[in-house]
Scaffold this motif. Structure first.
Motif, PDB file in Angstrom:
ATOM      1  N   SER A   4     -17.553   3.112  80.343  1.00  0.00           N
ATOM      2  CA  SER A   4     -18.823   2.794  79.695  1.00  0.00           C
ATOM      3  C   SER A   4     -19.398   1.528  80.297  1.00  0.00           C
ATOM      4  CB  SER A   4     -18.621   2.589  78.197  1.00  0.00           C
ATOM      5  OG  SER A   4     -18.219   3.784  77.586  1.00  0.00           O
ATOM      6  N   ILE A   5     -20.600   1.633  80.819  1.00  0.00           N
ATOM      7  CA  ILE A   5     -21.311   0.483  81.370  1.00  0.00           C
ATOM      8  C   ILE A   5     -22.299   0.040  80.295  1.00  0.00           C
ATOM      9  CG2 ILE A   5     -22.694  -0.394  83.292  1.00  0.00           C
ATOM     10  CD1 ILE A   5     -19.963   0.957  84.119  1.00  0.00           C
ATOM     11  N   ARG A   6     -22.038  -1.140  79.717  1.00  0.00           N
ATOM     12  CA  ARG A   6     -22.893  -1.610  78.612  1.00  0.00           C
ATOM     13  C   ARG A   6     -23.509  -2.979  78.864  1.00  0.00           C
ATOM     14  NH1 ARG A   6     -18.127   0.147  75.199  1.00  0.00           N
ATOM     15  NH2 ARG A   6     -17.611  -2.027  75.487  1.00  0.00           N
ATOM     16  N   ARG A   7     -22.851  -3.777  79.690  1.00  0.00           N
ATOM     17  CA  ARG A   7     -23.322  -5.131  79.948  1.00  0.00           C
ATOM     18  C   ARG A   7     -23.046  -5.481  81.402  1.00  0.00           C
ATOM     19  NH1 ARG A   7     -20.314  -4.973  75.554  1.00  0.00           N
ATOM     20  NH2 ARG A   7     -18.499  -5.885  76.554  1.00  0.00           N
ATOM     21  N   THR A   8     -23.566  -6.632  81.817  1.00  0.00           N
ATOM     22  CA  THR A   8     -23.296  -7.141  83.155  1.00  0.00           C
ATOM     23  C   THR A   8     -22.791  -8.577  83.037  1.00  0.00           C
ATOM     24  OG1 THR A   8     -24.231  -7.477  85.357  1.00  0.00           O
ATOM     25  CG2 THR A   8     -25.690  -7.910  83.510  1.00  0.00           C
ATOM     26  N   LEU A   9     -21.950  -8.963  83.961  1.00  0.00           N
ATOM     27  CA  LEU A   9     -21.414 -10.322  83.977  1.00  0.00           C
ATOM     28  C   LEU A   9     -22.016 -11.033  85.174  1.00  0.00           C
ATOM     29  CD1 LEU A   9     -19.302 -12.274  82.692  1.00  0.00           C
ATOM     30  CD2 LEU A   9     -17.700 -11.450  84.433  1.00  0.00           C
ATOM     31  N   GLN A  10     -22.726 -12.146  84.904  1.00  0.00           N
ATOM     32  CA  GLN A  10     -23.395 -12.871  85.982  1.00  0.00           C
ATOM     33  C   GLN A  10     -23.152 -14.361  85.843  1.00  0.00           C
ATOM     34  OE1 GLN A  10     -27.573 -12.018  86.018  1.00  0.00           O
ATOM     35  NE2 GLN A  10     -27.296  -9.873  86.549  1.00  0.00           N
ATOM     36  N   ARG A  11     -23.168 -15.031  86.980  1.00  0.00           N
ATOM     37  CA  ARG A  11     -23.109 -16.490  86.963  1.00  0.00           C
ATOM     38  C   ARG A  11     -24.533 -16.995  86.801  1.00  0.00           C
ATOM     39  NH1 ARG A  11     -20.490 -20.582  87.102  1.00  0.00           N
ATOM     40  NH2 ARG A  11     -18.453 -19.703  87.495  1.00  0.00           N
ATOM     41  N   THR A  12     -24.740 -17.835  85.805  1.00  0.00           N
ATOM     42  CA  THR A  12     -26.054 -18.431  85.575  1.00  0.00           C
ATOM     43  C   THR A  12     -25.968 -19.930  85.837  1.00  0.00           C
ATOM     44  OG1 THR A  12     -25.616 -18.801  83.229  1.00  0.00           O
ATOM     45  CG2 THR A  12     -26.650 -16.692  83.837  1.00  0.00           C
ATOM     46  N   ASN A  13     -27.105 -20.536  86.111  1.00  0.00           N
ATOM     47  CA  ASN A  13     -27.129 -21.977  86.382  1.00  0.00           C
ATOM     48  C   ASN A  13     -26.732 -22.788  85.145  1.00  0.00           C
ATOM     49  OD1 ASN A  13     -27.920 -21.613  89.024  1.00  0.00           O
ATOM     50  ND2 ASN A  13     -30.094 -21.656  88.509  1.00  0.00           N
ATOM     51  N   SER A  14     -27.102 -22.298  83.983  1.00  0.00           N
ATOM     52  CA  SER A  14     -26.872 -23.087  82.769  1.00  0.00           C
ATOM     53  C   SER A  14     -25.548 -22.779  82.076  1.00  0.00           C
ATOM     54  CB  SER A  14     -28.017 -22.860  81.782  1.00  0.00           C
ATOM     55  OG  SER A  14     -28.127 -21.477  81.489  1.00  0.00           O
ATOM     56  N   GLY A  15     -25.119 -21.521  82.095  1.00  0.00           N
ATOM     57  CA  GLY A  15     -23.966 -21.160  81.279  1.00  0.00           C
ATOM     58  C   GLY A  15     -22.739 -20.692  82.012  1.00  0.00           C
ATOM     59  N   GLY A  16     -22.689 -20.836  83.340  1.00  0.00           N
ATOM     60  CA  GLY A  16     -21.542 -20.325  84.073  1.00  0.00           C
ATOM     61  C   GLY A  16     -21.533 -18.804  84.043  1.00  0.00           C
ATOM     62  N   LEU A  17     -20.340 -18.222  83.908  1.00  0.00           N
ATOM     63  CA  LEU A  17     -20.248 -16.758  83.804  1.00  0.00           C
ATOM     64  C   LEU A  17     -20.748 -16.346  82.427  1.00  0.00           C
ATOM     65  CD1 LEU A  17     -16.861 -15.739  85.450  1.00  0.00           C
ATOM     66  CD2 LEU A  17     -19.168 -15.286  86.260  1.00  0.00           C
ATOM     67  N   THR A  19     -22.250 -13.024  79.929  1.00  0.00           N
ATOM     68  CA  THR A  19     -22.457 -11.599  79.699  1.00  0.00           C
ATOM     69  C   THR A  19     -23.917 -11.390  79.329  1.00  0.00           C
ATOM     70  OG1 THR A  19     -20.196 -11.350  78.921  1.00  0.00           O
ATOM     71  CG2 THR A  19     -21.740  -9.610  78.335  1.00  0.00           C
ATOM     72  N   LEU A  20     -24.576 -10.513  80.061  1.00  0.00           N
ATOM     73  CA  LEU A  20     -26.000 -10.251  79.854  1.00  0.00           C
ATOM     74  C   LEU A  20     -26.215  -8.750  79.681  1.00  0.00           C
ATOM     75  CD1 LEU A  20     -27.370 -12.512  82.732  1.00  0.00           C
ATOM     76  CD2 LEU A  20     -27.382 -13.038  80.289  1.00  0.00           C
ATOM     77  N   PRO A  21     -27.379  -8.376  79.130  1.00  0.00           N
ATOM     78  CA  PRO A  21     -27.704  -6.940  79.075  1.00  0.00           C
ATOM     79  C   PRO A  21     -27.850  -6.389  80.499  1.00  0.00           C
ATOM     80  CG  PRO A  21     -29.251  -8.241  77.762  1.00  0.00           C
ATOM     81  CD  PRO A  21     -28.408  -9.205  78.527  1.00  0.00           C
ATOM     82  N   THR A  22     -27.704  -5.090  80.638  1.00  0.00           N
ATOM     83  CA  THR A  22     -27.894  -4.467  81.952  1.00  0.00           C
ATOM     84  C   THR A  22     -29.355  -4.617  82.374  1.00  0.00           C
ATOM     85  OG1 THR A  22     -28.290  -2.327  80.914  1.00  0.00           O
ATOM     86  CG2 THR A  22     -26.036  -2.786  81.637  1.00  0.00           C
ATOM     87  N   LYS A  23     -29.607  -4.432  83.661  1.00  0.00           N
ATOM     88  CA  LYS A  23     -30.943  -4.637  84.221  1.00  0.00           C
ATOM     89  C   LYS A  23     -31.984  -3.731  83.561  1.00  0.00           C
ATOM     90  CE  LYS A  23     -32.037  -3.816  88.763  1.00  0.00           C
ATOM     91  NZ  LYS A  23     -31.915  -4.023  90.204  1.00  0.00           N
ATOM     92  N   THR A  24     -31.627  -2.474  83.348  1.00  0.00           N
ATOM     93  CA  THR A  24     -32.533  -1.539  82.679  1.00  0.00           C
ATOM     94  C   THR A  24     -31.744  -0.744  81.650  1.00  0.00           C
ATOM     95  OG1 THR A  24     -32.130   0.290  84.222  1.00  0.00           O
ATOM     96  CG2 THR A  24     -33.910  -1.245  84.800  1.00  0.00           C
ATOM     97  N   LYS A  25     -32.451  -0.094  80.762  1.00  0.00           N
ATOM     98  CA  LYS A  25     -31.792   0.739  79.752  1.00  0.00           C
ATOM     99  C   LYS A  25     -30.999   1.865  80.409  1.00  0.00           C
ATOM    100  CE  LYS A  25     -30.995   1.550  75.451  1.00  0.00           C
ATOM    101  NZ  LYS A  25     -30.009   0.715  74.792  1.00  0.00           N
ATOM    102  N   SER A  26     -31.515   2.413  81.513  1.00  0.00           N
ATOM    103  CA  SER A  26     -30.798   3.504  82.186  1.00  0.00           C
ATOM    104  C   SER A  26     -29.544   3.006  82.893  1.00  0.00           C
ATOM    105  CB  SER A  26     -31.712   4.231  83.177  1.00  0.00           C
ATOM    106  OG  SER A  26     -32.168   3.346  84.171  1.00  0.00           O
ATOM    107  N   SER A  27     -29.419   1.680  83.057  1.00  0.00           N
ATOM    108  CA  SER A  27     -28.194   1.135  83.640  1.00  0.00           C
ATOM    109  C   SER A  27     -27.027   1.251  82.672  1.00  0.00           C
ATOM    110  CB  SER A  27     -28.392  -0.337  84.018  1.00  0.00           C
ATOM    111  OG  SER A  27     -29.338  -0.461  85.050  1.00  0.00           O
ATOM    112  N   GLU A  28     -27.327   1.350  81.377  1.00  0.00           N
ATOM    113  CA  GLU A  28     -26.271   1.587  80.392  1.00  0.00           C
ATOM    114  C   GLU A  28     -25.917   3.063  80.465  1.00  0.00           C
ATOM    115  OE1 GLU A  28     -27.037   0.230  76.426  1.00  0.00           O
ATOM    116  OE2 GLU A  28     -27.980  -1.607  77.150  1.00  0.00           O
TER     117      GLU A  28
END
Length: 177
Positions: A4-17, A19-28
């Motif tokens: 199940s693909i529900r979220r994405t893990l990204q490094r952000t400037n403010s919060g480090g690693l 968990t964010l929503p997927t790029k589009t709804k169809s990415s879930e």
């Protein structure tokens, strides 16, 4: 047997690693996993349980399948470094980790998988992305299809010594791949 693909893990400037929503709804989406992949994941789970025991109170329960030995999420740069090491050890040319996604799409196209199925597997919002990005593969497949059609339409060689007196059309054969 599903991922199940529900979220994405990204490094952000403010919060480090993060968990964010997927790029589009169809990415879930949910993806069926082949049996060898399931076996590999079962073996990984067993190794991860050993890592969890070894880490003791230092274990960070991130909820991710692929983690560092302490349970924390794996950094993208670490994944890339390990991937490059595996490529070198296997004697393969350097490719980006993301290129595996393109390879998957090309292999599926070459096996005759419908564009809509590939779109769903890769999580694209529109089928046009697949059709545009992989147009070069589709052209090669079209050439293969036309070659097969040409072969099927060729007049079969007459069998020597047997006159064809029947009213039936000649038999044609088509190779099946």
């Amino acid at each position: 047997g599903l991922a199940s693909i529900r979220r994405t893990l990204q490094r952000t400037n403010s919060g480090g690693l993060t968990t964010l929503p997927t790029k589009t709804k169809s990415s879930e989406r949910r993806i069926a996993l082949p049996t060898p992949c399931l076996r590999s994941l079962e073996q990984h789970r067993d190794r991860q349980l050993q890592e969890r025991e070894a880490a003791g109170t230092g274990w960070r329960d991130s909820g991710y399948v692929l983690t560092r030995p302490d349970g924390a999420p794996i950094e993208g740069s670490t994944l890339t470094r390990h991937f490059n090491t595996l490529l070198r050890r296997a004697g393969l040319r350097h490719i980006r980790f993301h290129d595996l996604r393109h390879s998957t799409a090309i292999l599926l196209l070459e096996q005759g998988v419908e564009l809509v199925v590939i779109k769903e597997l890769l999580g694209h919002a529109h089928i046009g992305v697949i059709a545009t990005v992989y147009a070069h593969v589709r052209l090669r497949l079209q050439r293969d299809a036309i070659d097969l059609l040409g072969h099927a339409l060729r007049t079969p060689a007459e069998t020597p010594g047997k006159p064809d007196d029947s009213d039936e059309p000649p038999l044609c054969t088509v190779p099946v791949r």
